[in-house]
Scaffold this active site. Sequence first.
Site, mmCIF file in Angstrom:
data_model
loop_
_atom_site.group_PDB
_atom_site.id
_atom_site.type_symbol
_atom_site.label_atom_id
_atom_site.label_comp_id
_atom_site.label_asym_id
_atom_site.label_seq_id
_atom_site.Cartn_x
_atom_site.Cartn_y
_atom_site.Cartn_z
ATOM 1 N N GLU A 181 0.873 -1.174 0.059
ATOM 2 C CA GLU A 181 -0.011 0.145 -0.063
ATOM 3 C C GLU A 181 1.010 1.102 0.036
ATOM 4 O O GLU A 181 2.001 1.243 0.407
ATOM 5 C CB GLU A 181 -0.755 0.049 1.132
ATOM 6 C CG GLU A 181 -0.327 0.230 2.425
ATOM 7 C CD GLU A 181 -1.210 0.537 3.830
ATOM 8 O OE1 GLU A 181 -1.918 1.363 3.604
ATOM 9 O OE2 GLU A 181 -1.077 -0.291 4.508
ATOM 10 N N TRP A 182 0.483 2.229 -0.742
ATOM 11 C CA TRP A 182 0.870 3.539 -0.560
ATOM 12 C C TRP A 182 0.609 4.220 0.570
ATOM 13 O O TRP A 182 -0.577 4.467 1.135
ATOM 14 C CB TRP A 182 0.697 4.401 -1.770
ATOM 15 C CG TRP A 182 1.371 5.843 -1.703
ATOM 16 C CD1 TRP A 182 0.491 6.919 -1.613
ATOM 17 C CD2 TRP A 182 2.510 6.130 -2.058
ATOM 18 N NE1 TRP A 182 1.732 8.124 -1.560
ATOM 19 C CE2 TRP A 182 2.801 7.635 -2.060
ATOM 20 C CE3 TRP A 182 3.698 5.473 -2.926
ATOM 21 C CZ2 TRP A 182 3.941 8.288 -2.367
ATOM 22 C CZ3 TRP A 182 4.849 6.008 -3.081
ATOM 23 C CH2 TRP A 182 4.857 7.645 -2.842
ATOM 24 N N ASP A 220 16.577 -2.583 11.841
ATOM 25 C CA ASP A 220 17.560 -1.445 10.900
ATOM 26 C C ASP A 220 16.725 -0.173 10.802
ATOM 27 O O ASP A 220 16.417 0.219 10.231
ATOM 28 C CB ASP A 220 17.352 -2.113 9.302
ATOM 29 C CG ASP A 220 18.394 -1.275 8.725
ATOM 30 O OD1 ASP A 220 19.303 -0.259 9.123
ATOM 31 O OD2 ASP A 220 18.236 -1.256 7.406
#
Length: 289
Positions: free
Chosen positions: A93-94, A196
Site C-alpha cells: 500500500e502507498w 534497521d
Amino acid sequence: MEAAINHGLIQIDDHSQIKSITNVSGGDINQAFQVITDKRTYFIKGNHGVSSDFFRKEVQGLTLMRETNTVGVPEVFYYDQPTDHEDGVLIMEWVEGVNSPQTLSHLGRDLAHMHLHTSEHYGFHEDTYVGTLTQPNDLYSNWLTYYREKRLVTQFTYAIERGRMPKQRREHMEKLLDRLEKWIEPHPRASLLHGDLWSGNWLAGPDGKGYLIDPSISYGDHAFELAFTELFGGFSTSFYDAYQEVFPLPANYEDVKPLYQLYYLLIHLNIFGETYGGSVDQIVNRYGS
C-alpha cells in the site's frame, strides 16, 4: 520493470488502467515507484540483482511486526522472486500522511509495545539481510553469545576480508570481543526488533501515525534497537520519553550503547569504507585497549 509491475498487478486482480508510474526514493538497493491505477495507489519495489528470497524475507519481517498490532506497517499485496535476468517486485500500500507534533511520541510508544512481544530465543531462525550484506542468524538461549558471534564477529570477519581491519583496530576489536560480558547482559528480554531502525525507515501515515518499513527482523535486547536510533539522529526527545514510559531502558544503557552502535558502524565500514573507520576506532579503543 514496467512488465514486472504489470505482471504483479495482474496477480492481485488489479486489471484497471495504470494512470502513472513515478520513480520515488527507495534506498540504494531497489528501484521504487509510486504506481497509481484506477483502483488504488501502490508503492512498488523492483530488483533483479538480489537473492531470490530478498523480498520474501522483507515481507516476513513486515508480517511479524504487523501481527503485533502495535506499530503502523504497510499492507503487503504481492511479491515474487527476482532473478539475475528478470525483475521481481514487492507491491505494498502507498502510505502517506502528515507528520504531526505527536507522530514521533506515538511512534516511540508503539515501538515500545512492539518490543514487549517476545520470543523464547534470541536471533532468528533463518538468515536475513542488512543493506546488501547477508546477516547470518540462528536461535540462541544467550543474547551475549548471539550478539558476539552472529553480529559483531560476522561483521568483524567481513571487515578483515575487505582489508578494513588494520593491525591496531583488529587487536582492539579482539580484546573488546573477549571482554564483552563486562557490559552485555546474557539474558535480557528477547524483544521483537525491527533491526534497521534509522530515520529513513519510518514515515508518517494517515492521522500522523508512524509506520515502519524495511525491517531486518530478529529477537534481542530492546536497547540494541534504541542505540541504533541514536546513531544517525532523526528521532526526537519526545520519541524516547514516550518509549521509556512503556518500556524503560536498562540502567547501564549509556555504557552499552556504543557497543550496540558498533555493529551498525561495522556494517557501514564494510559497505562504504574507511569513512566510518574513525567512528569504529573510537569505540574499539574505548572498550578494547
